[in-house]
Structures are given as structure tokens and as C-alpha cells.
Design a protein around this motif. Sequence first.
Motif, PDB file in Angstrom:
ATOM      1  N   LYS A  21       0.797  -1.229   0.000  1.00 41.08           N
ATOM      2  CA  LYS A  21       0.000   0.000   0.000  1.00 41.08           C
ATOM      3  C   LYS A  21       0.832   1.284   0.000  1.00 41.08           C
ATOM      4  CE  LYS A  21      -3.806   2.320   2.323  1.00 41.08           C
ATOM      5  NZ  LYS A  21      -4.741   2.272   3.462  1.00 41.08           N
ATOM      6  N   ASP A  24       1.927   1.591  -3.619  1.00 42.57           N
ATOM      7  CA  ASP A  24       0.834   1.467  -4.578  1.00 42.57           C
ATOM      8  C   ASP A  24       0.063   2.770  -4.743  1.00 42.57           C
ATOM      9  OD1 ASP A  24      -0.608  -0.209  -6.343  1.00 42.57           O
ATOM     10  OD2 ASP A  24      -2.146  -0.606  -4.830  1.00 42.57           O
ATOM     11  N   THR A  25       0.072   3.601  -3.742  1.00 42.99           N
ATOM     12  CA  THR A  25      -0.736   4.818  -3.747  1.00 42.99           C
ATOM     13  C   THR A  25       0.022   6.044  -4.276  1.00 42.99           C
ATOM     14  OG1 THR A  25      -0.110   5.200  -1.443  1.00 42.99           O
ATOM     15  CG2 THR A  25      -2.173   4.012  -1.825  1.00 42.99           C
ATOM     16  N   GLN A  26       1.246   5.856  -4.771  1.00 43.02           N
ATOM     17  CA  GLN A  26       2.061   6.981  -5.237  1.00 43.02           C
ATOM     18  C   GLN A  26       1.897   7.198  -6.742  1.00 43.02           C
ATOM     19  OE1 GLN A  26       3.581   8.860  -2.966  1.00 43.02           O
ATOM     20  NE2 GLN A  26       2.879   7.391  -1.431  1.00 43.02           N
ATOM     21  N   GLU A 149      -2.385  -7.424  -3.596  1.00 43.02           N
ATOM     22  CA  GLU A 149      -3.302  -6.332  -3.222  1.00 43.02           C
ATOM     23  C   GLU A 149      -4.149  -6.695  -2.006  1.00 43.02           C
ATOM     24  OE1 GLU A 149      -5.289  -5.472  -7.014  1.00 43.02           O
ATOM     25  OE2 GLU A 149      -3.894  -3.792  -7.221  1.00 43.02           O
ATOM     26  N   LYS A 152      -6.440  -4.230  -0.286  1.00 38.16           N
ATOM     27  CA  LYS A 152      -7.694  -3.884  -0.966  1.00 38.16           C
ATOM     28  C   LYS A 152      -8.729  -4.992  -0.817  1.00 38.16           C
ATOM     29  CE  LYS A 152      -5.671  -1.096  -4.684  1.00 38.16           C
ATOM     30  NZ  LYS A 152      -5.421  -1.052  -6.149  1.00 38.16           N
TER      31      LYS A 152
END
Length: 176
Positions: A21, A24-26, A149, A152
Motif C-alpha cells: 500500500k 501502490d498509492t504513489q 493487493e 484492498k
Amino acid sequence: MSKTNLEKAVFAGGCFWCMVKPFDTQPGIISVVAGYTGGHTVNPTYEEVCSETTGHTEAVEITFDPTIFSYQDLVEIYWQQTDPTDASGQFADRGSSYRPVIFYANEEQRVIAEKSKETLAESRRFKQPIVTEILPAMPFYPAEKYHQEYYKKNPLHYSRYRNGSGRAAFIEQTWK
């Protein structure tokens, strides 16, 4: 964005569920794959890696566009997800399959990782020595589909695990 511009970075920092995470969020991150690297067997399973007999460590392989998000920035995020003073695992996860390692793909990545490690040590943020290894990249094997993931697909379990392992509190105390 051209596929020829894409690079890969591989980081091991304990449980790979918790390492996906933050990257992954960048922006500029194309994919973050949970998997195994650093061992002596081909295509290991989760059970084999956990048995501590393959030499692998849980890791993430990040495909990124360096024109949008630099390797240096990835390394800075990496440090803030781990306890770089603990070579025997990370948080509640113990053993060599959870050791912290930066696996570099080329000389430029090695230099950036070494310099960043030196800067972190000089910052005196930690009382103990920085023991995270910086090693050449080895074959990377994606983990089983159910591990991908995870944050998620299983947000409640992921959150309980991240908090219960001590990772969340350590990051908050050390970096915020």
C-alpha cells in the motif's frame, strides 16, 4: 509514459502485505507485486518461504516511471515502512524470510540506496545501527494470487494485522 522508461525496484521489509500500500498509492507507480526473492530455489511457495528453508524473503517488486516518481523517493518511503535496526525480521514477523533488504537492479540504484542508508544512520533517528542489507537483485517470484493487493481485498484483516504486528505504532512514533 513509455514502457521503455519504466524501471523496477525490489524491497523486503517484513510482511509483504504491509509493503504494498505505501508504494501502490504513489503517482508514477505502475504496479506493486508481492513475492519472494533472495533465495536458492525456483518459484517457491508461501509455505516453503515461511519454512525458512529456501533462503527467500518476502518482498515487493515495484514497476515505476522514474520521470514521475524517482528511485530516491521510493527508497525514502521504504525506510519509513521498516525498522532498519532489526535484521532478524520486522515487527511481529521473525526470521530471515522477513529481513529488511533493498535489492538494487543497477549501479545507480545501489549508490542511491547506500547513500540513503548512510544519511539515515547519520541522522541519529535510531539509537541502534542501521542493519538493512543492500544486495544485488535476484530472481523475483510473484506470490500466490491471494497475497496480491491484500490491503484492498481484505481491508479489515489487513488493518488488524498492520496494527497488531506493531508496525503501525512504530511508524507513527518514529516518522510522524
